[in-house]
Write a protein that holds these residues in place. Structure first.
Motif, PDB file in Angstrom:
ATOM      1  N   GLU A  56       3.975  14.034  -1.554  1.00 13.38           N
ATOM      2  CA  GLU A  56       2.568  13.675  -1.755  1.00 13.38           C
ATOM      3  C   GLU A  56       2.220  12.602  -0.727  1.00 13.38           C
ATOM      4  OE1 GLU A  56      -0.497  11.710  -5.048  1.00 13.38           O
ATOM      5  OE2 GLU A  56       1.653  11.900  -5.518  1.00 13.38           O
ATOM      6  N   ILE A  57       1.304  12.929   0.155  1.00  7.83           N
ATOM      7  CA  ILE A  57       0.868  11.995   1.191  1.00  7.83           C
ATOM      8  C   ILE A  57      -0.436  11.362   0.724  1.00  7.83           C
ATOM      9  CG2 ILE A  57       0.189  11.755   3.605  1.00  7.83           C
ATOM     10  CD1 ILE A  57       1.904  14.317   4.095  1.00  7.83           C
ATOM     11  N   ILE A  58      -0.462  10.041   0.689  1.00  7.37           N
ATOM     12  CA  ILE A  58      -1.524   9.312  -0.009  1.00  7.37           C
ATOM     13  C   ILE A  58      -2.309   8.461   0.979  1.00  7.37           C
ATOM     14  CG2 ILE A  58      -2.018   7.669  -1.868  1.00  7.37           C
ATOM     15  CD1 ILE A  58       0.927   8.456  -2.855  1.00  7.37           C
ATOM     16  N   ASP A  59      -3.620   8.585   0.907  1.00  4.65           N
ATOM     17  CA  ASP A  59      -4.528   7.754   1.691  1.00  4.65           C
ATOM     18  C   ASP A  59      -5.547   7.168   0.730  1.00  4.65           C
ATOM     19  OD1 ASP A  59      -6.074   6.488   3.547  1.00  4.65           O
ATOM     20  OD2 ASP A  59      -6.943   8.317   4.407  1.00  4.65           O
ATOM     21  N   ASP A  60      -5.290   5.944   0.298  1.00  6.05           N
ATOM     22  CA  ASP A  60      -6.106   5.306  -0.737  1.00  6.05           C
ATOM     23  C   ASP A  60      -6.129   6.183  -1.983  1.00  6.05           C
ATOM     24  OD1 ASP A  60      -6.634   2.996   0.722  1.00  6.05           O
ATOM     25  OD2 ASP A  60      -8.307   3.954   1.772  1.00  6.05           O
ATOM     26  N   LYS A  61      -7.297   6.726  -2.350  1.00  9.06           N
ATOM     27  CA  LYS A  61      -7.401   7.519  -3.573  1.00  9.06           C
ATOM     28  C   LYS A  61      -7.235   9.014  -3.317  1.00  9.06           C
ATOM     29  CE  LYS A  61     -10.367   4.202  -5.984  1.00  9.06           C
ATOM     30  NZ  LYS A  61     -11.671   3.998  -6.694  1.00  9.06           N
ATOM     31  N   ASN A  62      -7.007   9.392  -2.087  1.00  8.05           N
ATOM     32  CA  ASN A  62      -6.884  10.806  -1.745  1.00  8.05           C
ATOM     33  C   ASN A  62      -5.426  11.171  -1.512  1.00  8.05           C
ATOM     34  OD1 ASN A  62      -9.765  11.194  -1.682  1.00  8.05           O
ATOM     35  ND2 ASN A  62      -9.767  10.110   0.274  1.00  8.05           N
ATOM     36  N   SER A  63      -5.059  12.370  -1.954  1.00  6.16           N
ATOM     37  CA  SER A  63      -3.691  12.850  -1.779  1.00  6.16           C
ATOM     38  C   SER A  63      -3.701  14.282  -1.275  1.00  6.16           C
ATOM     39  CB  SER A  63      -2.920  12.813  -3.106  1.00  6.16           C
ATOM     40  OG  SER A  63      -2.675  11.498  -3.535  1.00  6.16           O
ATOM     41  N   HIS A 123       0.848  -1.186   0.000  1.00  7.09           N
ATOM     42  CA  HIS A 123       0.000   0.000   0.000  1.00  7.09           C
ATOM     43  C   HIS A 123       0.886   1.238   0.000  1.00  7.09           C
ATOM     44  CE1 HIS A 123      -3.374   2.623   1.003  1.00  7.09           C
ATOM     45  NE2 HIS A 123      -2.631   3.144   1.962  1.00  7.09           N
ATOM     46  N   ILE A 124       0.774   2.080  -1.043  1.00  2.00           N
ATOM     47  CA  ILE A 124       1.581   3.288  -1.106  1.00  2.00           C
ATOM     48  C   ILE A 124       1.015   4.340  -0.157  1.00  2.00           C
ATOM     49  CG2 ILE A 124       0.286   4.132  -3.133  1.00  2.00           C
ATOM     50  CD1 ILE A 124       2.917   5.513  -3.996  1.00  2.00           C
ATOM     51  N   TYR A 125       1.907   4.978   0.604  1.00  2.00           N
ATOM     52  CA  TYR A 125       1.441   6.018   1.521  1.00  2.00           C
ATOM     53  C   TYR A 125       2.182   7.341   1.345  1.00  2.00           C
ATOM     54  CZ  TYR A 125       5.596   4.757   4.298  1.00  2.00           C
ATOM     55  OH  TYR A 125       6.879   4.501   4.722  1.00  2.00           O
ATOM     56  N   LEU A 126       3.273   7.343   0.565  1.00  5.90           N
ATOM     57  CA  LEU A 126       4.049   8.570   0.434  1.00  5.90           C
ATOM     58  C   LEU A 126       4.852   8.570  -0.860  1.00  5.90           C
ATOM     59  CD1 LEU A 126       5.215  11.192   1.816  1.00  5.90           C
ATOM     60  CD2 LEU A 126       7.019   9.716   2.740  1.00  5.90           C
ATOM     61  N   ARG A 127       4.890   9.756  -1.507  1.00  2.01           N
ATOM     62  CA  ARG A 127       5.844  10.014  -2.594  1.00  2.01           C
ATOM     63  C   ARG A 127       6.660  11.233  -2.197  1.00  2.01           C
ATOM     64  NH1 ARG A 127       1.316   9.075  -6.108  1.00  2.01           N
ATOM     65  NH2 ARG A 127       1.506   7.007  -7.055  1.00  2.01           N
ATOM     66  N   CYS A 128       7.955  11.138  -2.390  1.00  2.00           N
ATOM     67  CA  CYS A 128       8.840  12.272  -2.157  1.00  2.00           C
ATOM     68  C   CYS A 128       9.491  12.667  -3.476  1.00  2.00           C
ATOM     69  CB  CYS A 128       9.927  11.911  -1.144  1.00  2.00           C
ATOM     70  SG  CYS A 128       9.341  11.774   0.552  1.00  2.00           S
ATOM     71  N   PHE A 129       9.388  13.933  -3.813  1.00  6.54           N
ATOM     72  CA  PHE A 129       9.990  14.448  -5.037  1.00  6.54           C
ATOM     73  C   PHE A 129      11.227  15.252  -4.661  1.00  6.54           C
ATOM     74  CE2 PHE A 129       5.623  13.538  -5.895  1.00  6.54           C
ATOM     75  CZ  PHE A 129       5.626  13.008  -7.172  1.00  6.54           C
ATOM     76  N   PHE A 130      12.331  14.995  -5.363  1.00  6.60           N
ATOM     77  CA  PHE A 130      13.634  15.488  -4.937  1.00  6.60           C
ATOM     78  C   PHE A 130      14.200  16.539  -5.883  1.00  6.60           C
ATOM     79  CE2 PHE A 130      13.373  10.996  -3.544  1.00  6.60           C
ATOM     80  CZ  PHE A 130      13.375  11.217  -2.171  1.00  6.60           C
ATOM     81  N   ASN A 131      15.076  17.361  -5.325  1.00  2.00           N
ATOM     82  CA  ASN A 131      15.936  18.224  -6.121  1.00  2.00           C
ATOM     83  C   ASN A 131      17.202  17.458  -6.493  1.00  2.00           C
ATOM     84  OD1 ASN A 131      14.341  20.666  -6.027  1.00  2.00           O
ATOM     85  ND2 ASN A 131      14.903  20.788  -3.850  1.00  2.00           N
ATOM     86  N   GLN A 132      18.016  18.069  -7.348  1.00  2.00           N
ATOM     87  CA  GLN A 132      19.212  17.386  -7.825  1.00  2.00           C
ATOM     88  C   GLN A 132      20.206  17.083  -6.702  1.00  2.00           C
ATOM     89  OE1 GLN A 132      20.862  18.927 -11.600  1.00  2.00           O
ATOM     90  NE2 GLN A 132      19.015  20.175 -11.803  1.00  2.00           N
ATOM     91  N   ASP A 133      20.208  17.893  -5.630  1.00  2.00           N
ATOM     92  CA  ASP A 133      21.139  17.648  -4.529  1.00  2.00           C
ATOM     93  C   ASP A 133      20.603  16.626  -3.532  1.00  2.00           C
ATOM     94  OD1 ASP A 133      19.149  19.016  -3.193  1.00  2.00           O
ATOM     95  OD2 ASP A 133      20.410  20.708  -2.578  1.00  2.00           O
ATOM     96  N   GLY A 134      19.440  16.032  -3.825  1.00  2.00           N
ATOM     97  CA  GLY A 134      18.869  15.020  -2.954  1.00  2.00           C
ATOM     98  C   GLY A 134      17.904  15.546  -1.922  1.00  2.00           C
ATOM     99  N   SER A 135      17.790  16.868  -1.793  1.00  2.00           N
ATOM    100  CA  SER A 135      16.846  17.444  -0.839  1.00  2.00           C
ATOM    101  C   SER A 135      15.414  17.243  -1.332  1.00  2.00           C
ATOM    102  CB  SER A 135      17.131  18.933  -0.649  1.00  2.00           C
ATOM    103  OG  SER A 135      16.961  19.639  -1.871  1.00  2.00           O
ATOM    104  N   THR A 136      14.481  17.228  -0.407  1.00  2.00           N
ATOM    105  CA  THR A 136      13.070  17.023  -0.754  1.00  2.00           C
ATOM    106  C   THR A 136      12.446  18.334  -1.215  1.00  2.00           C
ATOM    107  OG1 THR A 136      12.847  15.195   0.818  1.00  2.00           O
ATOM    108  CG2 THR A 136      10.819  16.297   0.119  1.00  2.00           C
ATOM    109  N   ALA A 137      11.892  18.335  -2.414  1.00  2.00           N
ATOM    110  CA  ALA A 137      11.213  19.525  -2.928  1.00  2.00           C
ATOM    111  C   ALA A 137       9.793  19.613  -2.375  1.00  2.00           C
ATOM    112  CB  ALA A 137      11.182  19.501  -4.457  1.00  2.00           C
TER     113      ALA A 137
END
Length: 501
Positions: free
Chosen positions: A177-184, A160-174
């Motif tokens: 997306e916090i996911i609860d079933d079909k809601n984000s 079950h997916i619960y989180l997506r993290c999108f990164f910058n080139q230096d590895g820091s988090t931009a």
């Protein structure tokens, strides 16, 4: 002026909407007009750059919603297995090399990492999946670095997916997306957005659109209202890619709009212009606005495709050869075309039929071809560049019951092919003059019984036995000259200049 063209997703088997956008991109390049093509769907398992470049976009023209808020640029995948291995927190005890993935085994953590490779590459990584104790825990996605990661937890015996993290080139988090079933919800350092619609609205606002800018909406599902809220003083246009209403549920007093355009039509007073691909649809849409609404918006007819030149064969076309090209999808009714060719083959056994394209119906069509004992003369040819393909054939067969324009129809007549298809709006009626460069077959219902396949078979036979094929070819060439690229450039130039008057 910058023109922002909004779409949802894109894949390897693109639809006519994406091909229409590519033609438009080419026109804008020739006009030296700055244009961006925005894709708002989350695209997993494939670098969007490969999909957009494959169809003909340039990297600088593409904006992907999910990457926009990072400092990554649209780029081909260049991240290597060596780079991946250097970043492992522990050394693998075993490594398995397969045709399209490499699997690593780690002893201390009982973990497996599977690196999926870029198509036609043996060392470039697009995605890595991490499994611990038999359970998926993370997926990392790469272009020239790690652009985002997905995190999973077991739930109901599934990952079950619960989180997506999108990164910058230096590895820091931009952002996350916090996911609860079909809601984000989307969490930024200084903002939280509680829906995809809010994220899109924020994105459009961040473009800082000026009065001279133009927004063109190709697909609006889930994003149309957000675009309209945040567009500021920019001009807005809507491209109609399909039939705009349902004829069966329309009468003297009421019209049922195509649900893909309902929002835009209901808000037509806030739309600066609509574009249809054909003159006939433009005229019908104008009449519908006058009859069923109090609005009278600007409507232009600008073909969604064009041809740079007429293509003539250097050697004779293959005798009794038939082709079609489209997505291999249910709505294209390619099974009907197959049955019609089988019927014609009973009378002219030299007939061959080649089907170009990719899609979900390939297995079913192959089974049908085998069941009809037609494997010797009907073939699925897959996806290929058709530029020099059309001129090898004598006939183009269209079994679709709805084409807003039909780019392959235009390409076919630009190579001198006669066309046989149903008498349905709007593509067939635009490119086929009955008995002059092909045949239009009457029909009134969306089922095989009412689309006369026997007549289609007979018309195929007639084309090869009763008509002057050379005259039909010349008429196709003549019709196609109306859609030369320089003429479409003029239409776009006139529209854009008119917006600033």
């Amino acid at each position: 002026m910058t023109i922002y063209n909004f779409n949802l997703g894109i894949g390897w088997a693109s639809s006519g909407v994406e091909y229409a956008q590519v033609y438009r991109a080419k026109i804008f390049r020739k006009l030296k007009q700055e244009a961006k093509f925005v894709f708002t769907d989350l695209i997993l398992g494939e670098n969007i750059e490969h999909l957009t470049k494959n169809i003909g976009f340039e990297d600088r023209e593409i904006i992907w919603l999910y990457e926009y808020f990072t400092d990554f640029k649209i780029s081909p995948t260049t991240y290597s297995l060596l780079e991946l291995e250097k970043n492992f927190s522990e050394n693998p005890i075993k490594k398995e090399i397969h045709s399209n993935f490499v699997r690593y085994f780690f002893n201390q953590t009982n973990k497996i990492a599977t690196a999926y490779l870029k198509r036609n590459s043996d060392n470039l990584v697009e995605r890595v999946e991490f499994v611990s104790d038999g359970k998926l825990i993370r997926k990392d996605y790469y272009t020239y670095g790690r652009i985002f990661s997905e995190y999973y937890a077991p739930k109901d015996n599934r990952a079950h997916i619960y989180l997506r993290c999108f990164f910058n080139q230096d590895g820091s988090t931009a952002y996350e997306e916090i996911i609860d079933d079909k809601n984000s919800l989307y969490r930024f350092p200084d903002h939280i957005f509680y829906s995809k619609e809010e994220l899109v609205e924020y994105f459009v606002s961040s473009l800082k659109l000026a009065k001279k800018d133009v927004v063109i909406i190709d697909r609006s599902t889930g994003i149309g209202p957000a675009i309209m809220k945040a567009k500021g003083h920019a001009k807005v246009g809507v491209v109609i890619h399909a039939d705009h209403f349902n004829k069966s549920f329309t009468d003297e007093d009421y019209i049922l709009w195509n649900n893909f355009y309902e929002f835009q039509f209901e808000n037509a007073n806030h739309i600066n212009f609509f574009i249809t691909a054909t003159e006939k649809q433009r005229d019908v849409l104008r009449k519908h606005f006058l009859r069923y609404t109090s609005m009278s918006p600007e409507i232009y007819d600008i073909p969604v495709g064009s041809i740079d030149q007429l293509i003539y064969p250097a050697k004779p076309r293959k005798q009794f050869s038939v082709m079609t090209a489209s997505r291999i999808a249910t709505e294209k009714h390619i099974d009907w075309a197959i049955k019609s060719v089988v019927g014609a083959h009973k009378i002219i056994p030299q007939i061959t039929f080649d089907i170009y394209g990719k899609g979900g119906q390939e297995h079913q069509l192959n089974s049908l071809i085998k069941r009809l004992d037609a494997s010797d003369y009907i073939h699925l040819k897959g996806h290929t560049d058709l530029s020099d393909i059309y001129k090898q054939y004598q006939l183009y067969l269209s079994s679709s019951t709805s084409e807003g324009f039909g780019l392959t129809l235009l390409e076919a007549i630009g190579s001198g092919l006669p066309i046989i298809g149903f008498n349905v709006p709007y593509g067939n009626q635009t490119f086929v003059q009955n008995d002059k460069n092909g045949f239009l077959i009457s029909s009134d219902r969306n089922d095989e019984e009412h689309y006369n396949l026997d007549e289609m078979s007979q018309r195929i036979v007639d084309l090869f036995t009763k008509v002057n094929l050379e005259a039909f070819r010349e008429k196709s060439y003549q019709i196609s000259t109306k859609f030369m690229t320089n003429k479409i450039e003029t239409k776009w130039k006139d529209l854009l200049e008119g917006l600033n008057d």
